[in-house]
Design an enzyme around this catalytic site. Structure first.
Site, mmCIF file in Angstrom:
data_model
loop_
_atom_site.group_PDB
_atom_site.id
_atom_site.type_symbol
_atom_site.label_atom_id
_atom_site.label_comp_id
_atom_site.label_asym_id
_atom_site.label_seq_id
_atom_site.Cartn_x
_atom_site.Cartn_y
_atom_site.Cartn_z
ATOM 1 N N ARG A 68 -0.986 -2.694 -18.533
ATOM 2 C CA ARG A 68 -2.235 -1.944 -18.654
ATOM 3 C C ARG A 68 -2.244 -0.804 -17.634
ATOM 4 O O ARG A 68 -2.052 -1.053 -16.440
ATOM 5 C CB ARG A 68 -3.444 -2.844 -18.365
ATOM 6 C CG ARG A 68 -3.488 -4.134 -19.139
ATOM 7 C CD ARG A 68 -4.875 -4.734 -19.150
ATOM 8 N NE ARG A 68 -5.692 -3.973 -20.058
ATOM 9 C CZ ARG A 68 -5.590 -4.057 -21.390
ATOM 10 N NH1 ARG A 68 -4.747 -4.898 -21.946
ATOM 11 N NH2 ARG A 68 -6.334 -3.313 -22.147
ATOM 12 N N TYR B 190 0.848 -1.193 0.000
ATOM 13 C CA TYR B 190 0.000 0.000 0.000
ATOM 14 C C TYR B 190 0.878 1.235 0.000
ATOM 15 O O TYR B 190 1.846 1.305 0.759
ATOM 16 C CB TYR B 190 -0.912 0.029 1.238
ATOM 17 C CG TYR B 190 -2.369 -0.037 0.836
ATOM 18 C CD1 TYR B 190 -2.909 0.980 0.045
ATOM 19 C CD2 TYR B 190 -3.176 -1.099 1.203
ATOM 20 C CE1 TYR B 190 -4.231 0.918 -0.367
ATOM 21 C CE2 TYR B 190 -4.496 -1.159 0.795
ATOM 22 C CZ TYR B 190 -5.021 -0.146 -0.003
ATOM 23 O OH TYR B 190 -6.313 -0.207 -0.419
ATOM 24 N N THR C 171 -2.537 5.752 -22.432
ATOM 25 C CA THR C 171 -2.473 4.422 -21.841
ATOM 26 C C THR C 171 -1.078 3.870 -22.098
ATOM 27 O O THR C 171 -0.433 4.215 -23.081
ATOM 28 C CB THR C 171 -3.505 3.469 -22.481
ATOM 29 O OG1 THR C 171 -3.313 3.494 -23.892
ATOM 30 C CG2 THR C 171 -4.921 3.878 -22.171
ATOM 31 N N GLU D 66 -0.575 4.812 -0.569
ATOM 32 C CA GLU D 66 -1.398 5.996 -0.817
ATOM 33 C C GLU D 66 -0.556 7.248 -0.640
ATOM 34 O O GLU D 66 0.226 7.364 0.307
ATOM 35 C CB GLU D 66 -2.583 6.035 0.162
ATOM 36 C CG GLU D 66 -3.690 5.073 -0.235
ATOM 37 C CD GLU D 66 -4.845 5.081 0.755
ATOM 38 O OE1 GLU D 66 -4.731 5.711 1.821
ATOM 39 O OE2 GLU D 66 -5.868 4.441 0.456
ATOM 40 N N LYS E 100 -0.968 0.183 -25.084
ATOM 41 C CA LYS E 100 -1.261 0.099 -26.521
ATOM 42 C C LYS E 100 0.057 0.192 -27.277
ATOM 43 O O LYS E 100 0.905 -0.676 -27.091
ATOM 44 C CB LYS E 100 -2.291 1.159 -26.892
ATOM 45 C CG LYS E 100 -3.629 0.928 -26.161
ATOM 46 C CD LYS E 100 -4.685 1.977 -26.462
ATOM 47 C CE LYS E 100 -5.948 1.714 -25.661
ATOM 48 N NZ LYS E 100 -6.939 2.798 -25.799
ATOM 49 N N ASP F 21 -5.499 13.431 -25.773
ATOM 50 C CA ASP F 21 -5.549 12.035 -25.324
ATOM 51 C C ASP F 21 -4.831 11.188 -26.377
ATOM 52 O O ASP F 21 -5.377 10.908 -27.440
ATOM 53 C CB ASP F 21 -7.009 11.610 -25.168
ATOM 54 C CG ASP F 21 -7.160 10.131 -24.789
ATOM 55 O OD1 ASP F 21 -6.163 9.391 -24.849
ATOM 56 O OD2 ASP F 21 -8.286 9.736 -24.444
HETATM 57 C C1 LIG Z 1 -8.015 3.123 -25.050
HETATM 58 C C2 LIG Z 1 -8.378 4.553 -24.910
HETATM 59 C C3 LIG Z 1 -8.619 5.144 -23.668
HETATM 60 C C4 LIG Z 1 -8.800 4.446 -22.353
HETATM 61 O O1 LIG Z 1 -8.283 3.306 -22.091
HETATM 62 P P1 LIG Z 1 -8.638 2.325 -20.872
HETATM 63 O O2 LIG Z 1 -7.294 2.071 -20.292
HETATM 64 O O3 LIG Z 1 -9.272 1.169 -21.524
HETATM 65 O O4 LIG Z 1 -9.525 3.038 -19.929
HETATM 66 C C5 LIG Z 1 -8.815 6.517 -23.607
HETATM 67 N N1 LIG Z 1 -8.787 7.251 -24.710
HETATM 68 C C6 LIG Z 1 -8.595 6.723 -25.936
HETATM 69 C C7 LIG Z 1 -8.578 7.630 -27.114
HETATM 70 C C8 LIG Z 1 -8.391 5.351 -26.074
HETATM 71 O O5 LIG Z 1 -8.232 4.838 -27.288
#
Ligand SMILES: *Cc1c(COP(=O)(O)O)cnc(C)c1O
Length: 419
Positions: free
Chosen positions: A231, A50, A222, A52, A225, A196
């Site tokens: 993740r 933990y 993220t 926090e 990807k 994003d």
């Molecule tokens: C995949 C994605 C997210 C969020 O991903 P998670 O980890 O699944 O919550 C946010 N914005 C875009 C544009 C994405 O493609």
């Protein structure tokens, strides 16, 4: 490993999933294969801790080593992207976006972002998501004639509706997003600008897709990807927002950070700073371009006319299929993609007229342009044969299955893992 003995149900499903990943052709644009080092860090004893708070300011004792881990993760990602401040605690991309919204907006405020069917993400204001429930949303559509972002339209909409925050970024837009132009629209109306780059982050880190960091107040992404890490999510921001962002992640919207995941993020950031990673990302782009061109030359339509990234959308209506059918047909041959709505789609989102294809995972396995030609041929002939009532479908499927088997054995995945 005692898991096999103690919990065979879960053990055997993990082994089956490993076999599925090894034997198939993974073309889902948001997936990748993390390195053994990333998985080792994520599967470590750090899962027990933990922590926090933030390094040096924790609410628990015994944080001296996890503090070191989080410091390294933050420093590495700041350096990688040239950012002033980083928060590496978001559990996912959606959590990262939520924290940015809650840091600078109040419920009922207006945000503007790409519509889901036009490349936006659920967390950009879709009615089913918290983002659409808490905020008023002005959706941006792609231009009908060429399926590209229309920056004049963005400017007009922004002037008319005066959003407090503009979100730019996409889960399926294959082209370059002009961050500078969106920044200037946001500045002209006094709005915050969040980029994003969940999908593009790895390409951005490698310098082959433009970086929004100089232009955006907030950059979220993220790590699983194109970044090829565990993740999770990250927020980058200017120093002036650092306190607000950190407070909004913890205690605002999350509890204890996942220190094992943060360690794995740090490993991925180190990997992403190497020449090998830059080479990998340029191969991802080259592969996407070859695969898109190969499908287009065989009668399929690429949305937005091509790709500048790791992915693209295929409009499958020219061969008389829906996205749902196309996904199922490819699946039967061991090729995994996802169905997707295309802009101005006439089908419901559950059916869709398109499939999204990405090259990060197959490129991690070592495939190059030559293999993309082979895959392009397999996909297009499968889809075309299945669209025709009289065509010998089983032969087309058997042929594609053989191609998948050959590629999978020629480009082995996790050769050191026991199956
Ligand atoms: C995949 C994605 C997210 C969020 O991903 P998670 O980890 O699944 O919550 C946010 N914005 C875009 C544009 C994405 O493609």
């Amino acid at each position: 490993m005692t898991l096999k003995k103690n919990d065979f149900d879960i053990y055997s499903l993990i082994k089956k999933e490993l076999r599925r990943q090894r034997n198939g052709l993974e073309l889902i644009a948001s997936e990748n294969f993390a390195s053994a080092d990333v998985m080792a860090a994520q599967g470590s004893v750090l899962t027990n801790k933990y922590a926090e708070g933030y390094p040096g300011r924790r609410y628990y004792g015994g944080c001296e080593y996890v503090d070191g881990v989080e410091d390294i993760a933050r420093e590495r990602v700041k350096k990688l992207f040239g950012a002033e401040h980083a928060n590496v605690q978001p559990h996912s991309g959606t959590q990262a976006n939520m924290a940015v919204y809650f840091a600078v907006l109040n419920p009922g405020d207006t945000i503007m972002g790409m519509h889901l069917a036009h490349g936006g993400h659920l967390s950009h204001g879709h009615p089913a998501s918290f983002s659409g429930k808490y905020f008023k949303v002005i959706p941006v559509n792609l231009r009908k004639k060429d399926m590209l972002l229309d920056y004049n339209e963005i400017k007009t909409l922004a002037r008319k509706h005066r959003p407090k925050l503009i979100v730019a970024g996409s889960s399926s837009y294959s082209r370059v997003i002009d961050w500078r132009r969106i920044c200037s629209v946001a500045k002209s109306i006094g709005a915050y600008f969040m980029a994003d780059i969940a999908h593009y982050a790895g390409l951005v880190a490698a310098g082959i897709y433009p970086s929004p960091v100089p232009y955006a107040d907030f950059v979220t992404f993220t790590t699983h990807k194109t970044m090829r890490g565990p993740r999770g999510g990250v927020i980058l921001c200017k120093n002036k927002f650092a306190k607000d962002i950190d407070r909004t992640i913890f205690p605002g919207t999350q509890g204890g950070p996942l220190m094992h995941v943060i360690a794995a993020k740090a490993v991925a950031f180190k990997e992403a700073s190497t020449a090998g990673f830059r080479k990998y990302q340029s191969q991802v782009l080259a592969n996407a371009r070859v695969l898109a061109a190969s499908l287009e030359s065989r009668g399929l339509k690429i949305v937005s006319g091509g790709t500048d990234s790791h992915m693209f959308m295929v409009d499958v209506t020219p061969v008389g299929l829906t996205g749902k059918d196309a996904q199922a047909i490819l699946e039967s041959a061991g090729i995994t993609v996802n169905k997707n709505s295309i802009p101005y789609d006439k089908q419901s989102p559950a059916v869709g007229s398109g499939i999204r294809i990405g090259t990060p995972a197959v490129t991690t396995r070592g495939m190059k342009e030559r293999e993309m030609e082979i895959i392009g041929d397999a996909i297009s002939s499968l889809l075309q044969k299945h669209a025709l009532a009289a065509a010998p479908k089983n032969m087309a499927t058997a042929r594609a299955q053989k191609i998948v088997r050959t590629l999978a054995s020629k480009f082995p995945l996790y050769p050191n893992l026991k199956s």
